[in-house]
Design a protein around this motif. Structure first.
Motif, PDB file in Angstrom:
ATOM      1  N   ASP A 125      48.923  -3.446 -13.221  1.00 27.38           N
ATOM      2  CA  ASP A 125      50.908  -3.599 -13.028  1.00 27.38           C
ATOM      3  C   ASP A 125      50.932  -4.597 -12.719  1.00 27.38           C
ATOM      4  OD1 ASP A 125      50.144  -4.935 -10.588  1.00 27.38           O
ATOM      5  OD2 ASP A 125      50.315  -3.653  -9.438  1.00 27.38           O
ATOM      6  N   GLY A 126      50.901  -5.954 -13.182  1.00 30.78           N
ATOM      7  CA  GLY A 126      51.516  -6.979 -13.099  1.00 30.78           C
ATOM      8  C   GLY A 126      52.129  -7.536 -11.949  1.00 30.78           C
ATOM      9  N   LYS A 127      51.267  -6.990 -10.538  1.00 32.71           N
ATOM     10  CA  LYS A 127      51.979  -7.623  -9.774  1.00 32.71           C
ATOM     11  C   LYS A 127      50.912  -8.544  -9.110  1.00 32.71           C
ATOM     12  CE  LYS A 127      54.761  -3.732  -8.620  1.00 32.71           C
ATOM     13  NZ  LYS A 127      55.061  -3.176  -7.387  1.00 32.71           N
ATOM     14  N   PRO A 128      51.223  -9.437  -8.552  1.00 30.24           N
ATOM     15  CA  PRO A 128      50.141 -10.303  -7.630  1.00 30.24           C
ATOM     16  C   PRO A 128      49.453  -9.926  -6.641  1.00 30.24           C
ATOM     17  CG  PRO A 128      52.232 -11.600  -7.932  1.00 30.24           C
ATOM     18  CD  PRO A 128      52.994 -10.019  -8.467  1.00 30.24           C
ATOM     19  N   LEU A 129      48.923 -10.186  -6.359  1.00 32.16           N
ATOM     20  CA  LEU A 129      47.212  -9.361  -4.861  1.00 32.16           C
ATOM     21  C   LEU A 129      47.225 -10.582  -4.586  1.00 32.16           C
ATOM     22  CD1 LEU A 129      46.394  -6.248  -6.544  1.00 32.16           C
ATOM     23  CD2 LEU A 129      48.345  -6.633  -5.260  1.00 32.16           C
ATOM     24  N   PRO A 130      48.065 -11.324  -2.929  1.00 35.82           N
ATOM     25  CA  PRO A 130      47.024 -12.671  -2.747  1.00 35.82           C
ATOM     26  C   PRO A 130      45.776 -12.128  -1.765  1.00 35.82           C
ATOM     27  CG  PRO A 130      49.549 -12.496  -2.590  1.00 35.82           C
ATOM     28  CD  PRO A 130      49.064 -11.724  -3.092  1.00 35.82           C
ATOM     29  N   GLY A 131      44.440 -12.789  -1.681  1.00 35.82           N
ATOM     30  CA  GLY A 131      43.067 -12.432  -1.598  1.00 35.82           C
ATOM     31  C   GLY A 131      42.193 -11.778  -2.096  1.00 35.82           C
ATOM     32  N   LEU A 132      42.622 -11.384  -3.152  1.00 31.45           N
ATOM     33  CA  LEU A 132      42.418 -10.407  -3.926  1.00 31.45           C
ATOM     34  C   LEU A 132      41.720 -10.774  -4.996  1.00 31.45           C
ATOM     35  CD1 LEU A 132      41.139  -7.114  -3.069  1.00 31.45           C
ATOM     36  CD2 LEU A 132      43.352  -6.769  -5.205  1.00 31.45           C
ATOM     37  N   ARG A 133      40.032 -10.299  -5.192  1.00 33.24           N
ATOM     38  CA  ARG A 133      39.468 -11.320  -6.495  1.00 33.24           C
ATOM     39  C   ARG A 133      38.676  -9.819  -6.666  1.00 33.24           C
ATOM     40  NH1 ARG A 133      34.383 -14.402  -3.744  1.00 33.24           N
ATOM     41  NH2 ARG A 133      35.804 -15.373  -2.935  1.00 33.24           N
ATOM     42  N   LYS A 134      39.998  -8.387  -6.296  1.00 34.00           N
ATOM     43  CA  LYS A 134      38.998  -8.018  -7.944  1.00 34.00           C
ATOM     44  C   LYS A 134      40.238  -6.924  -8.651  1.00 34.00           C
ATOM     45  CE  LYS A 134      37.990  -4.109  -4.622  1.00 34.00           C
ATOM     46  NZ  LYS A 134      36.196  -3.783  -3.521  1.00 34.00           N
ATOM     47  N   CYS A 135      40.278  -6.160  -9.515  1.00 30.58           N
ATOM     48  CA  CYS A 135      40.699  -5.373 -10.227  1.00 30.58           C
ATOM     49  C   CYS A 135      40.454  -3.624 -10.700  1.00 30.58           C
ATOM     50  CB  CYS A 135      41.708  -5.382 -11.377  1.00 30.58           C
ATOM     51  SG  CYS A 135      43.233  -7.208 -10.679  1.00 30.58           S
ATOM     52  N   ALA A 136      40.856  -2.609 -10.206  1.00 31.88           N
ATOM     53  CA  ALA A 136      40.689  -1.644 -10.492  1.00 31.88           C
ATOM     54  C   ALA A 136      41.015  -0.898 -11.439  1.00 31.88           C
ATOM     55  CB  ALA A 136      39.527  -0.543  -9.054  1.00 31.88           C
ATOM     56  N   ASP A 137      40.832   0.455 -11.356  1.00 36.09           N
ATOM     57  CA  ASP A 137      41.546   1.844 -11.994  1.00 36.09           C
ATOM     58  C   ASP A 137      41.701   0.939 -13.656  1.00 36.09           C
ATOM     59  OD1 ASP A 137      40.763   3.642 -10.733  1.00 36.09           O
ATOM     60  OD2 ASP A 137      43.269   2.851  -9.731  1.00 36.09           O
ATOM     61  N   LEU A 138      41.671   0.006 -14.152  1.00 34.67           N
ATOM     62  CA  LEU A 138      41.140  -0.620 -15.897  1.00 34.67           C
ATOM     63  C   LEU A 138      40.429   0.586 -17.272  1.00 34.67           C
ATOM     64  CD1 LEU A 138      40.016  -4.491 -14.638  1.00 34.67           C
ATOM     65  CD2 LEU A 138      42.777  -2.894 -14.226  1.00 34.67           C
ATOM     66  N   LYS A 139      41.688   0.354 -18.278  1.00 37.40           N
ATOM     67  CA  LYS A 139      40.661   0.727 -18.909  1.00 37.40           C
ATOM     68  C   LYS A 139      39.929   0.253 -19.893  1.00 37.40           C
ATOM     69  CE  LYS A 139      44.449   4.449 -19.801  1.00 37.40           C
ATOM     70  NZ  LYS A 139      45.288   4.582 -20.293  1.00 37.40           N
ATOM     71  N   ILE A 140      38.515   0.701 -20.146  1.00 38.88           N
ATOM     72  CA  ILE A 140      38.526  -0.674 -21.308  1.00 38.88           C
ATOM     73  C   ILE A 140      38.586  -1.490 -22.742  1.00 38.88           C
ATOM     74  CG2 ILE A 140      36.152  -0.596 -22.699  1.00 38.88           C
ATOM     75  CD1 ILE A 140      34.721   1.461 -21.648  1.00 38.88           C
ATOM     76  N   GLY A 141      38.636  -2.957 -22.119  1.00 36.16           N
ATOM     77  CA  GLY A 141      39.866  -3.352 -23.331  1.00 36.16           C
ATOM     78  C   GLY A 141      41.527  -3.740 -22.612  1.00 36.16           C
ATOM     79  N   ASP A 142      41.348  -3.545 -21.196  1.00 36.86           N
ATOM     80  CA  ASP A 142      42.422  -4.407 -20.578  1.00 36.86           C
ATOM     81  C   ASP A 142      42.124  -5.704 -20.905  1.00 36.86           C
ATOM     82  OD1 ASP A 142      44.105  -1.845 -20.732  1.00 36.86           O
ATOM     83  OD2 ASP A 142      43.546  -1.175 -18.722  1.00 36.86           O
ATOM     84  N   THR A 143      42.774  -6.624 -20.044  1.00 31.49           N
ATOM     85  CA  THR A 143      42.924  -7.956 -19.653  1.00 31.49           C
ATOM     86  C   THR A 143      43.509  -8.854 -17.931  1.00 31.49           C
ATOM     87  OG1 THR A 143      42.734  -8.917 -21.783  1.00 31.49           O
ATOM     88  CG2 THR A 143      43.367  -9.803 -20.123  1.00 31.49           C
TER      89      THR A 143
END
Length: 776
Positions: A378-396
């Motif tokens: 979503d392009g929003k910075p999330l301070p204190g977080l070191r993981k991303c979820a709900d990604l599709k293969i190929g997402d950066t």
């Protein structure tokens, strides 16, 4: 801030605060005392220090290796696939100063996959073994839709073949099932057996599985953690490829033995974390060492880039879910009693793994603080977080890493650490050196005439030999005068050296303390009079400086007890505190009335409770709805769902939910929270549907209703008119009879008299007649 410290040298000044600078100019600050050389840059320049004499090192970053990210994992260049960028950097850090760098991670398409199926072959898993005898072919077909390079292996486990974990009597050695009526024959008990190395020949998997037989142990827990560790560390025997995703599926229907359980059998030696497979590919140290700990399992799984998938029955879900919080890169899925859903389970777990990226840090130096900020899709910075979820293969996805050195290690010490996504072979190597030395120290002069030939001149100040004091080493210890005494008071009326030191040669020499260090020009500061949390100074997450906690990166607050890390506040659906609260000091504070749980995920009385649980009912029971399409149902919907024929709604602690299905039926379920903390959904097996009427029937009913209403209205109108006419006629008859009575009794009324006059004169038949008239 800089001048109040105890800095008597350039190096000490730089450690006070990253904003502090040191002036090495010889004639600077005459009459001001030694600490006046330590100040902000602008203050030093304003007081006459030349820019060439100011020591002010800053942190810097150098990128040493920065290969671009790959887009696919297939082809001849698999060994060169890059999923993290950059790959190597160098940091030059000044203590106390924060510096940041960015990195990007991408899960490439069509990446090779190695899957090792580790199965519990205790007696209770007999029906599961029958189910997976043809698993290889079906699983390879399904995985072929996700990757063109798939390999499959197989291993099994039971438990340690010793008392009290197994039957050890002689008659049970060859057949532990001896005397067991339901299943009288089984193979001897074993700890872990590696059966099939990873291979792309899936027919061999089917062949080996079909040869297997169950065994039997004595107590309920199994020795599965022994097997997991051996499967992780015996890389050559298992056949793990470096350039592939490593999936370890752990299928069981009971809890595992943990570290220290081995002491029940006299095993006091901790597990060494090494491979112990003999020439028969069996775990040879099963009866020699204790079960491994969760920490050791997590370390070895991460070290070998292995994703562990717990495939367990529903009643064990909560237990293994708690394990996943302690072992990075681990997921848990619900396995049917006979393992019939194992393929769907593996596919769902694989998609779950590929849908998220989580960073881990290896060889983290103790004097370096790290904090992360994630920027996901979503392009929003999330301070204190070191993981991303709900990604599709190929997402950066991108991460910003803030680094702060809290101090200086001993000279000559090289520091480094590694950042790597969990389960990836790719990593970012970070080399660290420290800006702890001043350039002016390299030109130090021993026995300098500036220092009365009894001291070393360095960076504009004299460092006197023992027994001498003063800016130019002009005094000896013990000398005192009223002039010197006044220079040791912070203000008129204050105690000499704040009562915590003695004045010698116009300088305060602070007393030593068992609690810590006393320092400052007037001994006004110390490093132990700061706020504490649970008896720990600055909560252990900061440094005490002159009565104030200077918190390390990632912590705030007067006593540094508040963490800015927010990863523990992210719920399974990716929202901060499930959208029902705020993350404060690393913990969710629920603001929605009725919400509770670690991430405020539980809230039977919330307005959206039925809506969120409805999606789980749809995908779990009917394979429909929003969650069924993106294959996140198994990950997000872990609640226990009980189906019934008739739904009871008399439970005061349950919330009744209803919704209309696509075919105009009504689905009902109740939502409640068990005392154990598990959410329970009780739903109808099928929605309630009424038979829909035909169109002609509806038309005839409408027309008939209209006619019937018309006839009724006419009848009512006729009835009203008839009643009205009868009333009018009765009124007329009454009036008529009353009029007749009045004529008969009227005294003025006289009966009329009729008078007849007749005059006739005519001849008829020969006779003459006279005519006449009657007059009234």
């Amino acid at each position: 801030m800089c001048m109040s410290g105890s800095a008597t040298s350039c190096e000490e000044c730089l450690l006070i605060h990253p904003s502090c600078a040191w002036c090495a100019q010889e004639d600077f600050g005459r009459g001001r005392g030694l600490t006046s050389r330590c100040d902000f840059i602008q203050n030093l320049q304003r007081r006459g220090c030349g820019a060439q004499f100011i020591e002010y090192p800053t942190s810097s970053i150098s990128v040493l290796k920065n290969m671009p990210l790959s887009s696919t994992g297939s082809g001849l260049a698999q060994f060169d696939v890059v999923q993290i960028m950059p790959q190597k950097i160098s940091l030059s850090l000044r203590p106390g100063e924060q510096t940041s760098f960015g990195l990007q991670v991408r899960q490439v398409e069509d990446y090779p996959v190695d899957l090792y199926y580790l199965m519990d072959l205790s007696l209770s898993m007999k029906d599961d073994l029958d189910t997976i005898r043809n698993l290889g072919t079906k699983l390879a077909h399904e995985m072929g839709k996700l990757t063109s390079n798939f390999r499959l292996g197989f291993g099994s486990f039971v438990d340690k073949n010793m008392s009290p974990f197994s039957y050890t009597a002689p008659k049970y050695q060859e057949n532990p099932c001896s005397g067991y009526k339901l299943f009288p024959n089984c193979v001897p008990t074993f700890g872990f057996r590696h059966i099939l190395p990873l291979t792309d020949k899936v027919d061999r998997f089917n062949e080996e599985v079909q040869k297997q037989m169950v065994s039997r142990n004595r107590d309920a827990p199994e020795g599965g953690f022994d097997a997991i560790l051996q499967a992780a560390v015996c890389k050559t025997e298992i056949g793990w490829r470096k350039e592939a995703y490593h999936l370890l599926v752990f299928a069981t229907d009971d809890v595992p033995h943990l570290a220290l359980d081995g002491r029940l059998g006299g095993l006091v030696e901790p597990h060494d974390g090494q491979c112990h497979l003999n020439d028969r590919n069996e775990y040879s140290a099963s009866t020699e060492m204790d079960y491994p700990s969760l920490a050791l399992l997590g370390e070895k799984l991460a070290e070998n880039n292995i994703f562990l998938i717990f495939a367990v029955t529903k009643r064990l879900y909560v237990i293994y879910k708690n394990f996943t919080a302690l072992i990075p890169g681990t997921t848990v899925e619900i396995l049917d009693q006979d393992s019939k859903n194992v393929i769907q389970l593996i596919i769902a777990a694989y998609n779950n793994i590929r849908s998220k990226v989580e960073l881990s840090v290896w060889d983290h130096p103790e004097d370096i603080s790290l904090s992360f900020t994630a920027t996901c899709q979503d392009g929003k910075p999330l301070p204190g977080l070191r993981k991303c979820a709900d990604l599709k293969i190929g997402d950066t996805v991108s991460f910003n890493v803030t680094v702060e050195a809290r101090g200086c290690p001993p000279r000559g010490t090289d520091q480094s650490f590694t950042i790597k996504p969990v389960g990836f072979k790719d990593r970012l190597e970070v080399a660290v050196d420290y800006q702890c030395d001043c350039g002016c120290s390299q030109t130090a002069q021993t026995n300098s005439s500036i220092c009365s030939s009894i001291g070393t001149y360095k960076c504009g100040t004299c460092h006197c030999e023992p027994g001498y004091l003063g800016a130019r080493c002009e005094c000896q210890e013990g000398e005192a005068s009223s002039m010197y005494q006044s220079a040791c008071r912070e203000a008129e009326g204050k105690q000499i050296c704040s009562g915590r030191g003695e004045c010698s040669c116009n300088q305060c020499r602070c007393f030593e303390s068992d609690f810590g260090k006393i320092y400052g020009s007037f001994c006004e500061c110390d490093d132990f009079s700061c706020p504490r949390h649970k008896g720990i100074l600055c909560s252990g997450h900061g440094e005490c400086h002159c009565g104030e906690c200077k918190c390390h990166a990632g912590y705030v607050g007067d006593n540094c007890n508040c963490s800015t890390e927010t990863s523990s506040c992210i719920s399974d659906d990716g929202k901060m505190c499930s959208g029902r609260g705020n993350c404060v000091c690393g913990r969710c504070q629920c603001t929605e009335p009725g919400a509770f749980g670690d991430t405020c995920e539980k809230c039977p009385t919330c307005p959206d409770a039925c809506g969120t649980k409805r999606e789980c009912i749809e995908c779990r029971l009917f394979d429909s709805g929003r969650l069924a399409d993106n294959q996140t149902c198994q990950r997000l919907c872990k609640d226990e769902i009980i189906t019934v024929e008739n739904l009871k709604t008399d439970d005061p602690g349950a919330v009744l939910c209803l919704y209309k299905t696509d075919n105009d039926c009504v689905m009902k379920f109740t939502y409640s929270e068990h005392a154990s903390g598990q959410s329970i959904l009780t739903a109808l097996k099928e929605p309630e549907c009424g038979g829909g009427p035909e169109a002609m029937t509806v038309l005839l009913a409408v027309v008939g209703s209209i006619l019937l209403v018309g006839v009724v209205l006419l009848a009512v109108w006729k009835l009203v008119i008839t009643i009205h006419d009868r009333r009018e006629f009765a009124r007329f008859q009454s009036a008529r009879s009353r009029a007749r009575y009045e004529m008969a009794s009227n005294p003025l009324y006289k009966q009329p008299v009729s008078t007849h006059f007749v005059e006739t004169d005519f001849n008829m038949y020969g006779k003459s007649y006279n005519g006449g008239w009657t007059v009234d």
